[in-house]
Design a protein around this motif. Structure first.
Motif, mmCIF file in Angstrom:
data_model
loop_
_atom_site.group_PDB
_atom_site.id
_atom_site.type_symbol
_atom_site.label_atom_id
_atom_site.label_comp_id
_atom_site.label_asym_id
_atom_site.label_seq_id
_atom_site.Cartn_x
_atom_site.Cartn_y
_atom_site.Cartn_z
ATOM 1 N N UNK A 72 -8.588 2.372 -10.126
ATOM 2 C CA UNK A 72 -8.263 0.982 -9.804
ATOM 3 C C UNK A 72 -8.736 0.633 -8.393
ATOM 4 N N UNK A 73 -8.442 1.532 -7.441
ATOM 5 C CA UNK A 73 -8.896 1.297 -6.073
ATOM 6 C C UNK A 73 -10.413 1.308 -5.979
ATOM 7 N N UNK A 126 -9.079 1.913 -0.754
ATOM 8 C CA UNK A 126 -8.254 0.715 -0.642
ATOM 9 C C UNK A 126 -8.704 -0.183 0.510
ATOM 10 N N UNK A 127 -9.162 0.433 1.610
ATOM 11 C CA UNK A 127 -9.480 -0.338 2.812
ATOM 12 C C UNK A 127 -10.962 -0.631 2.971
ATOM 13 N N UNK A 151 0.805 -1.219 0.000
ATOM 14 C CA UNK A 151 0.000 0.000 0.000
ATOM 15 C C UNK A 151 0.840 1.273 0.000
ATOM 16 N N UNK A 152 1.989 1.252 0.672
ATOM 17 C CA UNK A 152 2.807 2.467 0.752
ATOM 18 C C UNK A 152 3.226 2.932 -0.637
ATOM 19 N N UNK A 153 3.601 1.991 -1.492
ATOM 20 C CA UNK A 153 4.004 2.335 -2.856
ATOM 21 C C UNK A 153 2.825 2.874 -3.654
#
Length: 500
Positions: free
Chosen positions: A388-389, A201-202, A38-40
């Motif tokens: 995308x997310x 994302x989450x 996720x950081x990237x």
């Protein structure tokens, strides 16, 4: 430019296969392992508008070099990581480097090639990136098995150094503009994007109605509103919101976003279906998705050539139609529960994406004034990653809700499983199908005669997600009709100077 983009394409997925090894070696938590990925992605998505603006102000050649150097240094740091926090920080730095070099590389391609060649040039660059993107898990597996997980990060420095040497020989730096970067507005931009992207994302894990997701979305709305109010008053904004008033940019952005939305969902939930219904292993399912990516490699240059000769409407119209048709046909035929029926639709989707990808980018950037192209490329990159997310979140929610409802209906009607074990049954479907094929005992006490109904529930849920992806694509496909056809495109003067 292609050499540098190859680093980004490889790094997006190469870590996936090595993640279990990294987790064991660094004694990382499950949450920490997730944030290595996720950081990237979060840094890349949220920093891209700023990276594009840096290119507009300081020169795209300089931005390309700065971004490449940062990416290479961060890759070395990741390869030398001795702790979970160290690796996560290095991955975030990699994303920041990618956010600077990626928009700059796209603008340089547009700048270096005339209007009659840009489509083909962008198509070649996109096809190489797509090929490496599809091969990244395999590359990661080979390097991790043969050497170490650290080797996956040391692939980048030779590529980056090679790109820097070629840039030194082939590119001439343009003088910086007299404009400035609105650094004071950067916290609003990055904070708003981080909140929105992190929520998307989450959402699959925390739930759309969770306090964390709602708070993040509310924070994103407040920060982005403040950003819009601030930037509309400035002569040197971080984001040129007037870009969306340009028809070519708006349609190109819509195509890029919706194709990404549908493609990622098609790939991810296709893999879920192959494991939970067909009974493939994760490795087999990964190989089974190759027909979705390989045709893109072949047809991306063709899409670019069609753009150069016929304008944007033809390749985008054909490509979007193929993507919509592939998703609809896959949704209809999934009930056969046979991978062989999915292969043709994977291929058609890959062809459609290949025909769309470079014409959409070139259409959006060609319609943008030269002084704003970096900002435009950064904004397009961010909308692509957010889409995308969003695709994973929306299609994931559809799969979860439809599948959960169908399973509850099936298990209540059957009556042999207590209600408190329904979640356990849902998590065990893939293992159940694999055990059925191997003749092993079924997990979670699932009766063998319920397996066909469980597989049908998964199939119905994934089909519903595919229908949703097709519906999203239709909206952008209709907008393609607003773009110029062959006659108007020819009259616009391929090879003439770009708009100032």
């Amino acid at each position: 430019m292609t050499c540098a983009s190859a680093m980004i394409a490889i790094d997006a997925l190469v870590v996936l296969v090595a993640l279990p090894t990294i987790q064991r070696n660094l004694d990382a938590s499950a949450t920490g392992a997730q944030w290595v990925i996720n950081a990237y992605l979060l840094s890349f998505a949220c920093m891209s508008p700023l990276g594009g603006r840096i290119g507009d102000v300081f020169g795209h050649e300089r931005a390309f070099r700065y971004g490449t150097v940062l990416f290479v240094v961060a890759s070395i740091a990741a390869g030398l990581a001795r702790s979970e926090a160290w690796l996560i920080a290095a991955r975030a730095a990699q994303g920041a480097g990618a956010a600077v070099l990626r928009p700059a590389s796209q603008v340089i391609i547009v700048k270096e090639f005339g209007r009659g060649e840009r489509g083909q040039a962008m198509g070649i660059s996109s096809s190489v990136s797509t090929l490496l993107y599809g091969m990244a898990p395999l590359i990661g597996g080979v390097l991790t098995t043969a050497f170490s997980w650290r080797a996956i990060f040391f692939v980048n420095p030779p590529l980056g150094i090679g790109a820097l040497l070629l840039a030194h020989l082939l590119l001439t730096s343009e003088p910086p503009r007299r404009e400035r970067v609105d650094w004071a507005g950067t916290p609003l931009l990055i904070g708003g994007l981080v909140c929105s992207v992190l929520a998307l994302m989450q959402a699959r894990y925390w739930g759309w109605s969770s306090a964390a997701v709602i708070s993040l979305l509310a924070g994103a709305a407040v920060l982005m509103t403040l950003l819009v109010v601030r930037e509309r008053r400035r002569s040197d904004p971080l984001i040129h919101f007037e870009l969306f008033a340009n028809k070519e940019f708006a349609v190109g952005a819509a195509v890029i976003s919706t194709v990404r939305f549908a493609f990622v969902g098609f790939a991810v939930f296709g893999v879920v279906w192959l494991q939970d219904v067909v009974g493939m292993s994760p490795f087999e399912a990964g190989l089974a998705v190759l027909p979705l990516t390989l045709p893109t490699v072949v047809f991306a240059p063709l899409g670019g050539r069609l753009y150069d000769r016929l304008g944007p409407r033809v390749p985008l119209g054909i490509g979007m139609s193929l993507c919509v048709g592939a998703l609809l046909c896959a949704a209809v035929e999934l009930h056969r529960q046979d991978y062989g029926w999915l292969v043709p639709f994977y291929c058609v989707m890959g062809i459609g994406v290949g025909l769309c990808i470079s014409p959409a980018w070139i259409t959006a950037l060609n319609g943008t004034a030269t002084r704003m192209r970096g900002s435009a490329a950064g904004l397009l990159q961010t909308t692509r990653e957010i889409s995308a997310a969003l695709g994973l979140a929306v299609m994931g929610a559809i799969v979860a809700n439809v599948q959960g409802a169908r399973l509850s209906q099936i298990l209540r009607r059957d009556g042999r499983m207590p209600a408190d074990r329904f979640d356990q049954v849902e998590r065990s479907i893939g293992k159940t199908v694999a055990a059925t094929q191997q003749g092993s005992p079924l997990p979670a006490g699932i009766p063998a005669d319920l397996v066909p109904a469980l597989k049908a529930a998964v199939t119905t849920a994934v089909s519903a997600a595919f229908y949703a992806g097709a519906a999203v694509l239709v909206t952008a496909a209709a907008a393609v009709a607003l773009l110029p056809g062959k006659a108007e495109f020819s009259e616009s003067g391929r090879g003439q100077d770009d708009p100032a």
